[in-house]
Design an enzyme around this catalytic site. Structure first.
Site, mmCIF file in Angstrom:
data_model
loop_
_atom_site.group_PDB
_atom_site.id
_atom_site.type_symbol
_atom_site.label_atom_id
_atom_site.label_comp_id
_atom_site.label_asym_id
_atom_site.label_seq_id
_atom_site.Cartn_x
_atom_site.Cartn_y
_atom_site.Cartn_z
ATOM 1 N N CYS A 141 1.055 -0.939 0.056
ATOM 2 C CA CYS A 141 -0.137 -0.099 -0.249
ATOM 3 C C CYS A 141 0.797 1.240 0.119
ATOM 4 O O CYS A 141 2.162 1.136 0.983
ATOM 5 C CB CYS A 141 -0.806 0.344 0.862
ATOM 6 S SG CYS A 141 -1.628 1.489 1.211
ATOM 7 N N CYS A 144 0.572 3.592 3.536
ATOM 8 C CA CYS A 144 0.534 2.695 5.100
ATOM 9 C C CYS A 144 1.502 1.923 4.986
ATOM 10 O O CYS A 144 1.979 1.373 6.051
ATOM 11 C CB CYS A 144 -0.352 2.078 5.307
ATOM 12 S SG CYS A 144 -1.531 0.748 5.181
ATOM 13 N N CYS A 187 -7.584 -0.529 1.278
ATOM 14 C CA CYS A 187 -6.386 -1.236 2.220
ATOM 15 C C CYS A 187 -6.671 -2.062 3.483
ATOM 16 O O CYS A 187 -7.687 -0.821 3.823
ATOM 17 C CB CYS A 187 -5.165 -0.749 2.003
ATOM 18 S SG CYS A 187 -3.553 -0.778 3.531
ATOM 19 N N CYS A 190 -5.002 0.946 6.366
ATOM 20 C CA CYS A 190 -5.458 1.880 6.678
ATOM 21 C C CYS A 190 -6.979 2.787 5.869
ATOM 22 O O CYS A 190 -7.175 3.895 5.778
ATOM 23 C CB CYS A 190 -4.162 2.705 5.749
ATOM 24 S SG CYS A 190 -3.972 2.937 4.380
ATOM 25 N N CYS A 212 -8.525 -5.155 -10.326
ATOM 26 C CA CYS A 212 -7.862 -3.971 -11.052
ATOM 27 C C CYS A 212 -7.525 -2.932 -10.350
ATOM 28 O O CYS A 212 -8.494 -1.780 -9.516
ATOM 29 C CB CYS A 212 -9.063 -3.362 -11.497
ATOM 30 S SG CYS A 212 -8.781 -2.078 -13.340
#
Length: 229
Positions: A141, A144, A187, A190, A212
């Site tokens: 991510c 984070c 995510c 976060c 996607c």
């Protein structure tokens, strides 16, 4: 009184079986012989065994606890070993474990990252940095740093955005869009917006799913720099 005299008295006695408490003169001949002729033992008889109760000097223990867990020391060490063993294979961060205000996110993200990760925007197809990247590594991510996808799950879907058929267990959260037409993926740690997931499109993948994902939502870590592969 001599032994011979006692023997004579015993032989003349009219009571052959006196009471156990009778004087020596009234006892049977065999008892008198044992009394006078028996040799004293050179070694005193051992005292009967005494019952010993195990106890512990620690104030919080009784002897049952001591016998069961050695004052809880053994059990405590075992619990510590279990905790250490469990921590050696830590699971992904729990949902919502990274909490920041939108002002904090805006301060640490680029304007384009903030627009997509926090405001749920979308980058133009075919423009993303990782659309055509198939090197070995891990995609994290961008907000984070939580590991999201292995490069081995990435495939060429031709849609113009990076496509994956699955993420790390527990790393991706799914939320249906308000109109119910698509499922948003974020995510799990976060809440950063990644893109959308589609199923049943006929791709030759183990899950028949297509994650996607916006390239701007990801950060690629090459295998040479990563130990999570």
């Amino acid at each position: 009184m001599g032994v011979q005299h006692l023997l004579k008295l015993r032989m003349a006695s009219p009571h052959p079986h006196p009471h156990p408490g009778a004087p020596l003169a009234a006892r049977p001949l065999s008892a008198l012989a044992s009394f006078f002729l028996a040799r004293p033992s050179s070694t005193a008889a051992a005292p009967p065994p005494r019952h010993v109760t195990l106890s512990c000097s620690r104030p919080h223990c009784n002897h049952n606890q001591w016998a069961a867990s050695r004052c809880r020391g053994t059990a405590g060490r075992r619990r510590l070993q279990v905790v250490v063993a469990m921590s050696s294979s830590a699971p992904p961060p729990p949902p919502g474990s990274v909490q920041k205000s939108e002002e904090e996110w805006e301060a640490i993200l680029s304007p384009e990252q903030f627009r997509i990760l926090r405001l749920k925007g979308t980058e133009y197809p075919g423009t993303g940095e990782y659309d055509k990247l198939f090197a070995e590594g891990v995609y994290e991510c961008a907000g984070c740093g939580t590991p999201l996808y292995k490069s081995s799950t990435k495939f060429n879907s031709g849609c113009g955005w990076p496509a994956f058929y699955e993420g790390f267990p527990g790393a991706i959260a799914r939320t249906p869009d308000p109109d119910g037409r698509r499922i948003e993926i974020t995510c799990a740690a976060c809440g950063g917006h990644l893109g959308h997931v589609f199923k049943g499109e006929g791709f030759n993948t183990p899950t028949d799913e297509r994650h996607c994902v916006n390239s701007i939502s990801l950060k690629f870590i090459p295998a040479s720099e990563d130990s999570k592969l």
